[in-house]
Design a protein around this motif. Structure first.
Motif, short mmCIF file in Angstrom:
data_model
loop_
_atom_site.label_atom_id
_atom_site.label_comp_id
_atom_site.label_asym_id
_atom_site.label_seq_id
_atom_site.Cartn_x
_atom_site.Cartn_y
_atom_site.Cartn_z
N VAL A 7 0.88 -1.19 0.12
CA VAL A 7 -0.19 0.05 -0.13
C VAL A 7 0.91 1.27 -0.10
CG1 VAL A 7 -1.64 1.47 1.34
CG2 VAL A 7 -1.79 -1.24 1.06
N LEU A 8 1.94 1.13 0.86
CA LEU A 8 2.79 2.30 0.62
C LEU A 8 3.64 2.59 -0.73
CD1 LEU A 8 4.70 2.11 4.48
CD2 LEU A 8 2.70 3.65 3.63
N TYR A 9 4.00 1.48 -1.15
CA TYR A 9 4.53 1.56 -2.23
C TYR A 9 3.51 2.28 -3.39
CZ TYR A 9 8.15 0.48 -5.84
OH TYR A 9 9.11 0.49 -6.59
N SER A 10 2.38 1.61 -3.59
CA SER A 10 1.49 2.08 -4.38
C SER A 10 1.05 3.65 -4.27
CB SER A 10 -0.01 1.30 -4.52
OG SER A 10 0.34 -0.03 -4.79
N ALA A 11 1.12 4.03 -3.15
CA ALA A 11 0.65 5.41 -2.49
C ALA A 11 1.82 6.35 -3.07
CB ALA A 11 0.26 5.51 -1.05
N GLY A 12 3.16 5.82 -2.99
CA GLY A 12 4.01 6.82 -3.39
C GLY A 12 4.15 6.90 -4.82
N LEU A 13 3.82 5.94 -5.64
CA LEU A 13 3.52 6.03 -7.11
C LEU A 13 2.52 7.04 -7.44
CD1 LEU A 13 4.17 2.40 -8.31
CD2 LEU A 13 5.76 4.43 -8.52
N PRO A 44 4.10 16.87 -4.00
CA PRO A 44 4.18 15.64 -3.09
C PRO A 44 5.31 14.86 -3.63
CG PRO A 44 2.15 15.40 -4.57
CD PRO A 44 2.72 16.90 -4.96
N PHE A 45 6.23 15.05 -4.21
CA PHE A 45 7.38 14.31 -4.88
C PHE A 45 7.88 13.90 -3.82
CE2 PHE A 45 11.76 13.90 -6.46
CZ PHE A 45 11.59 13.19 -7.51
N TRP A 46 8.54 14.42 -2.95
CA TRP A 46 9.62 13.97 -1.76
C TRP A 46 8.74 13.01 -1.04
CZ3 TRP A 46 14.21 14.68 -3.36
CH2 TRP A 46 14.48 15.84 -3.87
N GLU A 47 7.52 13.37 -0.66
CA GLU A 47 6.49 12.58 0.28
C GLU A 47 6.49 10.87 -0.82
OE1 GLU A 47 6.07 15.32 -0.52
OE2 GLU A 47 5.81 16.59 1.30
N ILE A 53 10.70 4.56 -0.94
CA ILE A 53 11.60 3.67 -0.34
C ILE A 53 11.41 2.94 0.95
CG2 ILE A 53 13.70 4.33 1.05
CD1 ILE A 53 14.05 6.89 -0.66
N VAL A 54 10.43 3.20 1.56
CA VAL A 54 10.05 2.55 2.77
C VAL A 54 9.10 1.21 2.52
CG1 VAL A 54 8.60 2.79 4.85
CG2 VAL A 54 9.87 4.46 4.38
N ALA A 57 11.69 -1.26 0.60
CA ALA A 57 12.66 -1.94 1.89
C ALA A 57 11.91 -2.78 2.49
CB ALA A 57 13.54 -0.86 2.40
N SER A 58 10.80 -2.72 2.88
CA SER A 58 10.18 -3.60 3.89
C SER A 58 9.61 -4.75 3.18
CB SER A 58 9.20 -2.94 4.52
OG SER A 58 8.10 -2.00 3.72
N GLN A 59 9.80 -4.89 1.87
CA GLN A 59 9.04 -6.03 1.38
C GLN A 59 10.03 -7.33 1.23
OE1 GLN A 59 7.57 -4.89 -2.74
NE2 GLN A 59 5.84 -3.92 -1.73
#
Length: 505
Positions: A7-13, A44-47, A53-54, A57-59
């Motif tokens: 979910v975090l990875y998809s939200a980042g994309l 929101p690029f940096w967010e 990254i998070v 790395a956690s996968q």
């Protein structure tokens, strides 16, 4: 953990998709370089980048726990007959002899086919949305979310696994416990060493790094009641595993330079390709690098790795890493030669002072350096992964994490290395080798600096690896009998017995 990281990875994309089109592109033209970082502050690029990254790395560890560890094959004698087995929710009648090898081939074949499908899909998407970066990010986010839904469909069939302590956490516990008991002398308390149930009761402490041995000494009978994982008492096995991790530090330091060279394929190499003529897309060069990496990795295992293992098993990983580091020198040297040729073509055409000019030279010249980089990753990268797989406790979970961490350190150190090159060029030659555009830079000289770095690292690696002890192999991933691929459970057949009356004379 896998659901949260996905979910975090998809939200980042998604955040990247909303940040790119408005601020970076205007009718297909890029924004000025000096204004890019200013405009990024209001997006929101940096967010999104932080979430990527998070999430990525956690996968690593959850993916392994929910794939390979879900499956376990029950071994049976070779002469066993047909029997009923259960694979996930299906039942089959098979012969268990050779079942594990068959499953390995099937799963390996499926994994390769899915990887090829993913590469083809990514190449097609990259070429289809060439000027629409937001569509690329959205397509990736949707694909990852669909994969998450597919993963949730099999959720009822996933087995629960008990959490295992991290080897790094065990090492920290050992060091803190030894520091608290630094006043003790473990040789006077050899009969009071702590061992967990199920451990080898005859295992002794070694003299190597003996300051850590105090962590396994019980000071009183009350220490037997301490909970598992406390910071006061460790077992003999935990102390010895902590010593093995500390022994890895000198060897691991030599792997960082590999990460520095590897990062060139995602930075300067791509800038070179984008500033050269020809119809070869960047994604094609990346695919060629990946194909070369996999081919060299498989070829090294089939050609010389097995021969080295037959002669002296423990040196195979070190030899593979050494050859990969030597190949990194060739990679940087080839890149320097190609860049010199590109700058010469610009100079002859009078375009050297134009920061956006394309060199009248085909991007096909970059094939050799991308292939060299792929060979370096196939040799040194796979060798480092195998090295950690053999000498890190619980290597199947943490071996890839250790390898990726060192490569990440190399990428971060690249920033400092480029800053040092920039300071040296300004101080010595009164000009900067690191310009604002690829045509204003002296990439050929920067690559030569990487050649010198790779040569020095090869000498350092030769010295450290020659003094390293290869005898304490913890795990042999390719030889483990319990490598899981599919869960196979053999059902016990019940036999009904009927009592009959027998006449007795």
């Amino acid at each position: 953990m896998l659901i949260l990281s996905t979910v975090l990875y998809s939200a980042g994309l998604v955040l990247l998709a909303f940040s790119v089109p408005e601020y970076f592109f205007n009718n297909g033209k890029e924004c000025p370089l000096k204004d890019c970082f200013k405009t990024l502050r209001h997006t929101p690029f940096w967010e999104g980048l932080a979430l990527l990254i998070v999430g990525g790395a956690s996968q690593v560890i959850p993916l392994y726990s929910l794939s390979f560890k879900q499956t376990k094959v029950v071994k049976a004698p070779e002469d066993s007959g047909p029997t009923r087995v259960k694979v996930a929710c299906c039942r089959f009648v098979v012969k268990l002899g050779g079942w594990r090898q068959f499953l390995q081939k099937v799963i390996g074949w499926l994994c390769r086919r899915f990887l090829i499908m993913g590469v083809i899909t990514s190449v097609y998407g990259f070429l289809s949305f060439k000027n629409n970066w937001h569509q690329r990010y959205l397509a990736l986010a949707i694909a990852i979310f669909i994969g998450l839904l597919w993963f949730l469909c099999g959720f009822p069939f996933y087995g629960r696994r008990r959490l295992q302590p991290s080897p790094l956490l065990t090492m920290m516990r050992t060091m803190i416990a030894a520091l608290q008991k630094r006043h003790l002398n473990y040789q006077e308390h050899l009969d009071q060493l702590h061992r967990h149930c199920g451990e080898d009761q005859n295992q002794l402490l070694t003299d190597h790094l003996e300051m850590l041995n105090n962590a396994a000494v019980k000071e009183s009978l009350a220490d037997d009641n301490l909970p598992t994982g406390n910071w006061r008492l460790c077992s003999v096995k935990e102390v010895e595993q902590s010593k093995l991790l500390l022994d890895l530090i000198p060897m691991s330091a030599t792997f960082i330079a590999y990460g520095m060279v590897k990062s060139l394929g995602n930075t300067f190499f791509l800038e070179q390709a984008d500033s050269m003529s020809g119809d070869i897309p960047i994604i094609v060069l990346q695919v060629i690098k990946g194909v070369t990496r996999n081919a060299v990795k498989g070829g090294s295992k089939a050609v010389f790795a097995k021969r080295i293992q037959r002669m002296q098993r423990q040196y195979s990983d070190g030899v593979k890493i050494g050859i990969g580091m030597l190949n990194s020198i060739i990679c940087c040297a080839v890149a320097s030669s190609v860049e010199s040729k590109r700058l010469e073509a610009l100079r002859e055409s009078g375009l050297l002072n134009d920061p956006k000019a394309r060199a009248p030279i085909s991007a096909a010249w970059l094939l050799l350096q991308f292939c060299s980089l792929g060979a370096t990753e196939g040799l040194a990268g796979s060798g480092i992964a195998d090295f950690f797989g053999h000498y890190v406790p619980d290597s199947r979970r943490y071996g890839p994490v250790f390898a990726d961490t060192l490569a990440g350190f190399g990428i971060l150190l690249n920033i400092g290395f480029i800053a040092m090159i920039n300071y040296y060029s300004r101080f010595r030659y009164k000009e900067s080798w690191v310009g604002d555009s690829v045509n204003e830079r002296h990439l050929d000289l920067i690559y030569r600096a990487y050649v010198i770095l790779a040569i020095l690292n090869c000498f350092l690696y030769a010295y450290v690896s020659s003094s390293y002890s290869y005898d304490n192999i913890i795990g042999k991933p390719e030889d483990e009998p319990e490598i899981p691929f599919l869960e196979v459970k053999q059902e016990e057949e019940t036999v009904a017995y009927e009592l009959q009356s027998i006449p007795v004379r």
